[in-house]
Design a protein around this motif. Structure first.
Motif, PDB file in Angstrom:
ATOM      1  N   GLY A  63       0.806  -1.214   0.000  1.00  0.00           N
ATOM      2  CA  GLY A  63       0.000   0.000   0.000  1.00  0.00           C
ATOM      3  C   GLY A  63       0.840   1.266   0.000  1.00  0.00           C
ATOM      4  N   PRO A  64       1.767   1.440   0.983  1.00  0.00           N
ATOM      5  CA  PRO A  64       2.628   2.635   0.958  1.00  0.00           C
ATOM      6  C   PRO A  64       3.432   2.762  -0.336  1.00  0.00           C
ATOM      7  N   TYR A  65       3.897   1.643  -0.894  1.00  0.00           N
ATOM      8  CA  TYR A  65       4.685   1.707  -2.121  1.00  0.00           C
ATOM      9  C   TYR A  65       3.825   2.208  -3.285  1.00  0.00           C
ATOM     10  N   LEU A  66       2.606   1.661  -3.424  1.00  0.00           N
ATOM     11  CA  LEU A  66       1.716   2.085  -4.508  1.00  0.00           C
ATOM     12  C   LEU A  66       1.306   3.536  -4.348  1.00  0.00           C
ATOM     13  N   LEU A  67       1.006   3.951  -3.112  1.00  0.00           N
ATOM     14  CA  LEU A  67       0.617   5.345  -2.879  1.00  0.00           C
ATOM     15  C   LEU A  67       1.774   6.287  -3.201  1.00  0.00           C
ATOM     16  N   GLY A  68       2.993   5.859  -2.847  1.00  0.00           N
ATOM     17  CA  GLY A  68       4.161   6.681  -3.176  1.00  0.00           C
ATOM     18  C   GLY A  68       4.343   6.853  -4.668  1.00  0.00           C
ATOM     19  N   ARG A  69       4.076   5.793  -5.441  1.00  0.00           N
ATOM     20  CA  ARG A  69       4.178   5.897  -6.902  1.00  0.00           C
ATOM     21  C   ARG A  69       3.139   6.853  -7.450  1.00  0.00           C
ATOM     22  N   ILE A  70       1.917   6.806  -6.885  1.00  0.00           N
ATOM     23  CA  ILE A  70       0.861   7.712  -7.358  1.00  0.00           C
ATOM     24  C   ILE A  70       1.247   9.161  -7.079  1.00  0.00           C
ATOM     25  N   VAL A  71       1.701   9.435  -5.859  1.00  0.00           N
ATOM     26  CA  VAL A  71       2.078  10.802  -5.498  1.00  0.00           C
ATOM     27  C   VAL A  71       3.245  11.274  -6.363  1.00  0.00           C
ATOM     28  N   GLU A  72       4.208  10.388  -6.623  1.00  0.00           N
ATOM     29  CA  GLU A  72       5.356  10.737  -7.444  1.00  0.00           C
ATOM     30  C   GLU A  72       4.912  11.071  -8.871  1.00  0.00           C
ATOM     31  N   GLY A  73       3.974  10.238  -9.374  1.00  0.00           N
ATOM     32  CA  GLY A  73       3.478  10.490 -10.728  1.00  0.00           C
ATOM     33  C   GLY A  73       2.721  11.792 -10.819  1.00  0.00           C
ATOM     34  N   LEU A  74       1.873  12.094  -9.853  1.00  0.00           N
ATOM     35  CA  LEU A  74       1.128  13.343  -9.853  1.00  0.00           C
ATOM     36  C   LEU A  74       2.057  14.547  -9.768  1.00  0.00           C
ATOM     37  N   SER A  75       3.115  14.406  -8.971  1.00  0.00           N
ATOM     38  CA  SER A  75       4.058  15.519  -8.841  1.00  0.00           C
ATOM     39  C   SER A  75       4.799  15.779 -10.147  1.00  0.00           C
ATOM     40  N   GLU A  76       4.868  14.759 -11.012  1.00  0.00           N
ATOM     41  CA  GLU A  76       5.551  14.913 -12.301  1.00  0.00           C
ATOM     42  C   GLU A  76       4.580  15.244 -13.422  1.00  0.00           C
ATOM     43  N   GLY A  77       3.260  15.415 -13.062  1.00  0.00           N
ATOM     44  CA  GLY A  77       2.261  15.836 -14.036  1.00  0.00           C
ATOM     45  C   GLY A  77       1.616  14.712 -14.806  1.00  0.00           C
ATOM     46  N   ALA A  78       1.722  13.483 -14.345  1.00  0.00           N
ATOM     47  CA  ALA A  78       1.119  12.363 -15.052  1.00  0.00           C
ATOM     48  C   ALA A  78      -0.393  12.410 -14.906  1.00  0.00           C
ATOM     49  N   ASP A  79      -1.132  11.908 -15.928  1.00  0.00           N
ATOM     50  CA  ASP A  79      -2.587  11.881 -15.844  1.00  0.00           C
ATOM     51  C   ASP A  79      -3.056  10.534 -15.317  1.00  0.00           C
ATOM     52  N   ALA A  80      -4.393  10.399 -15.178  1.00  0.00           N
ATOM     53  CA  ALA A  80      -4.955   9.190 -14.566  1.00  0.00           C
ATOM     54  C   ALA A  80      -4.642   7.952 -15.389  1.00  0.00           C
ATOM     55  N   GLY A  81      -4.636   8.088 -16.728  1.00  0.00           N
ATOM     56  CA  GLY A  81      -4.335   6.929 -17.551  1.00  0.00           C
ATOM     57  C   GLY A  81      -2.921   6.439 -17.345  1.00  0.00           C
ATOM     58  N   GLU A  82      -2.008   7.352 -17.245  1.00  0.00           N
ATOM     59  CA  GLU A  82      -0.621   6.964 -17.043  1.00  0.00           C
ATOM     60  C   GLU A  82      -0.416   6.325 -15.658  1.00  0.00           C
ATOM     61  N   LEU A  83      -1.176   6.763 -14.708  1.00  0.00           N
ATOM     62  CA  LEU A  83      -1.030   6.221 -13.347  1.00  0.00           C
ATOM     63  C   LEU A  83      -1.638   4.829 -13.208  1.00  0.00           C
ATOM     64  N   GLN A  84      -2.502   4.440 -14.172  1.00  0.00           N
ATOM     65  CA  GLN A  84      -3.125   3.112 -14.139  1.00  0.00           C
ATOM     66  C   GLN A  84      -3.775   2.844 -12.769  1.00  0.00           C
ATOM     67  N   LEU A  85      -4.725   3.735 -12.422  1.00  0.00           N
ATOM     68  CA  LEU A  85      -5.351   3.651 -11.091  1.00  0.00           C
ATOM     69  C   LEU A  85      -6.106   2.338 -10.888  1.00  0.00           C
ATOM     70  N   GLY A  86      -6.753   1.846 -11.943  1.00  0.00           N
ATOM     71  CA  GLY A  86      -7.486   0.595 -11.802  1.00  0.00           C
ATOM     72  C   GLY A  86      -6.569  -0.560 -11.437  1.00  0.00           C
ATOM     73  N   ARG A  87      -5.431  -0.642 -12.132  1.00  0.00           N
ATOM     74  CA  ARG A  87      -4.470  -1.703 -11.824  1.00  0.00           C
ATOM     75  C   ARG A  87      -3.903  -1.538 -10.417  1.00  0.00           C
ATOM     76  N   THR A  88      -3.670  -0.273 -10.028  1.00  0.00           N
ATOM     77  CA  THR A  88      -3.136  -0.011  -8.690  1.00  0.00           C
ATOM     78  C   THR A  88      -4.115  -0.436  -7.611  1.00  0.00           C
ATOM     79  N   ILE A  89      -5.392  -0.122  -7.833  1.00  0.00           N
ATOM     80  CA  ILE A  89      -6.410  -0.496  -6.853  1.00  0.00           C
ATOM     81  C   ILE A  89      -6.526  -2.011  -6.751  1.00  0.00           C
ATOM     82  N   ALA A  90      -6.428  -2.683  -7.890  1.00  0.00           N
ATOM     83  CA  ALA A  90      -6.513  -4.146  -7.877  1.00  0.00           C
ATOM     84  C   ALA A  90      -5.328  -4.753  -7.123  1.00  0.00           C
TER      85      ALA A  90
END
Length: 598
Positions: A63-90
């Motif tokens: 969980g902390p690792y996945l959340l860190g990747r999401i925050v890192e991606g958002l800080s770099e301007g990535a969009d929802a598709g690039e973050l693959q939120l569905g795969r992350t949630i799964a």
């Protein structure tokens, strides 16, 4: 040193008082050796517990690792598709399910491990206690034995069920989290250690004081139990001599001393726990503040800070778990030391003991005392040929019962020796002694269970006809036969309340079943009225024909029937001979006989 913190330990230390306990408390080396042995015995279960715990902790890090990747991606301007939120949630859902499963396994295996270790501890203590020399157990204080079997076992039960497994879980948990923190963001791993000096200082202060305090607290409770048990057991004597107020004052003093140690150990915890809370706050605040500075300087990414902060937050739980259960183990360690203390007493090994070559019992220049420097027996020498009936008579406190216990192998002499068929009793194991010599005294016990079970203690393979014959030999078949369920009738606490005389008859029936060739009867019929005692002794005389009997009694008709009478005065045998010879000698025995007959 504790005074400057607001409270000082009580000046009375029951742990250091010899009167508080007669059984030893295990040294640190003994406790460590036993713990290592226990761990080796259950190393497979420990390995399984560590494995499932490691898998649970690894799953919790997803969980902390996945959340860190999401925050890192958002800080770099990535969009929802690039973050693959569905795969992350799964992935998070799968990790959560895996974590839930392995946490269940951790709790299940931890509880099973704790129960198995507790069962081993109970069995080890019982086996070791039963193997102790009889004299050690006889002289052990009632309160001390009671507190070890009850209070110390109860305290250890929680430690074995919870503390040991949880401590293992906490250590693995903290180690894996620190490792993950070091891999994810190495600078944050060093920051998390900022709270370490505060934590170590507080723990060092606490653990320097806690073990001795808990040990004194446990010994104080044993002293309370001893005082209360002695008062209850001797209630009639206390009432007859108007000692009630004195015993109440003694109990109140013991309780006050015990509660003083209780308050002191409680105060120690009130210092430790705030220290732990401060350390937890330091860990999280240091990671957030200094981690923010590191992000601003570009040393770590914002995703690393997020993962690191979550791992640091998770680190609080295992650290608290370790300290909480380690504190519990401080209490348990004292109880464990009291239980394994019996391992420091040499058991009856019988190494070097000769097998008896006959049935003669001999005491040669025997000296014995219950306390160092004070002898009860002074150079006693006597010979009891096989088949002889010897009566020990004399005033109360002369040493008759002590001599009887030495002849029965309960105690070993300080100097001199007591032999059976040329073999020294002090060097023979208790089991071998009991095959040849048995002691029956005024003290007897009826165990909870059937009358049959109480009799089978003496000989497990005895059939019902032999049990009835033993009861008949001691004139107990009448009342036993009148019981609704006969030998299956429940006796003891919760069952049929037998009279003192009936309880004594059960004890004597066990003696008949055990069938030793030498008997030491220490006023064995003292609880019966004179007529019943005389009748019982005549019945026993038929059963004991050909056996060696040493009888200790104040009723001189027992002496009249004996082959040899030994008069014990002041720890010495002052007269020795037959009834007629001693009466004719007009000495101490003749005076006792005239006094007995008016």
């Amino acid at each position: 040193m504790s005074r400057r913190f607001g409270i000082a330990p009580p000046s009375y230390d029951p742990a250091g008082s010899e009167s508080a306990t007669t059984l030893p408390v295990g040294a640190s080396a003994t406790v460590r050796a036993y713990v290592r042995r226990l761990v080796r015995r259950h190393r497979g279960a420990f390995a399984a517990l560590v494995t499932v715990n490691s898998l649970a902790v690894l799953a919790s890090m997803v969980g902390p690792y996945l959340l860190g990747r999401i925050v890192e991606g958002l800080s770099e301007g990535a969009d929802a598709g690039e973050l693959q939120l569905g795969r992350t949630i799964a992935l998070f859902a799968v990790a959560l399910a895996v974590q839930t499963y392995f946490i269940r396994q951790v709790r299940l295996r931890g509880a099973m491990l704790g129960e198995r270790m507790l069962a081993d501890l109970r069995e080890d203590f019982l086996v070791r206690s039963v193997g102790l020399p009889p004299g050690v157990l006889e002289r052990a204080g009632t309160g001390d034995l009671l507190s070890r079997i009850t209070t110390d076992i109860d305290r250890l039960a929680n430690a074995m069920r919870e503390a040991v497994p949880q401590l293992a879980i906490g250590v693995v948990w903290a180690g894996l989290l620190l490792g993950a923190l070091a891999v994810t963001a190495p600078p944050l791993a060093l920051v998390a250690l900022i709270a370490l000096p505060v934590l170590l200082t507080g723990c060092r202060w606490y653990y320097r004081r806690a073990p001795s305090a808990y040990r004194s607290e446990a010994a104080g409770y044993a002293a309370v139990a001893a005082a209360l048990a002695e008062t209850v057991d001797a209630g009639r004597t206390v009432e007859a001599h108007r000692l009630g107020e004195r015993r109440v004052r003694l109990s109140e003093r013991r309780i006050s001393e015990w509660t003083s140690w209780e308050r002191y150990t409680l105060w120690l915890r009130t210092v430790l726990f705030p220290t732990i809370n401060v350390s937890n706050a330091l860990i999280l605040s240091a990671v957030l503040i200094l981690g923010g500075v590191f992000v601003l300087h570009g040393w770590i990414g914002v995703g690393q800070l997020t993962t690191g902060a979550l791992l640091a937050q998770m680190l609080i739980d295992p650290v608290g778990l370790i300290l909480r259960w380690y504190d519990e183990l401080q209490v348990a360690q004292v109880s464990l030391a009291r239980l394994v203390g019996v391992r420091e007493i040499e058991p009856d090994s019988g190494d070097g003991a000769l097998a008896p070559s006959g049935r003669d019992v001999r005491a040669d220049e025997v000296r014995f005392g219950y306390h160092a420097g004070t002898d009860v027996l002074h150079g006693v020498t006597m010979n009891v040929p096989s088949g002889t009936r010897v009566a020990l008579v004399g005033p109360s406190g002369a040493g008759k019962s002590t001599l009887g216990r030495l002849l029965a192998g309960i105690y070993g002499p300080r100097t001199g020796e007591v032999t059976l068929g040329g073999a020294e009793l002090a060097r023979m194991p208790a089991e071998r002694i009991r095959q040849h010599v048995a002691l029956v005294n005024q003290e007897h016990h009826v165990f909870v269970g059937s009358l049959r079970d109480n009799l089978l203690l003496a000989r497990t393979d005895a059939g019902d006809p032999e049990l009835w014959a033993a009861l008949a030999a001691v004139d107990a078949d009448g009342w036993a036969g009148a019981l609704a369920d006969g030998l299956d009738s429940e006796v003891g606490s919760g069952g049929l309340v037998v009279t003192p005389a009936q309880a004594q008859q059960i004890a004597l029936a066990r003696l008949v079943l055990a069938d030793p060739h030498t008997l030491v009867l220490d006023e064995a019929t003292s609880l019966l009225d004179p007529r019943a005692a005389r009748h019982l002794e005549r019945s026993l005389a038929r059963v004991l024909e050909g056996r060696t009997v040493v009888a200790i009694a104040h009723r001189l008709h027992t002496a009249h029937d004996a082959d040899v009478i030994a008069v014990v005065e002041g720890g010495r045998i002052s007269e020795l001979g037959s009834h007629d010879a001693l009466v004719a000698a007009d000495g101490a025995y003749a005076a006792l006989w005239r006094s007995w007959h008016g």
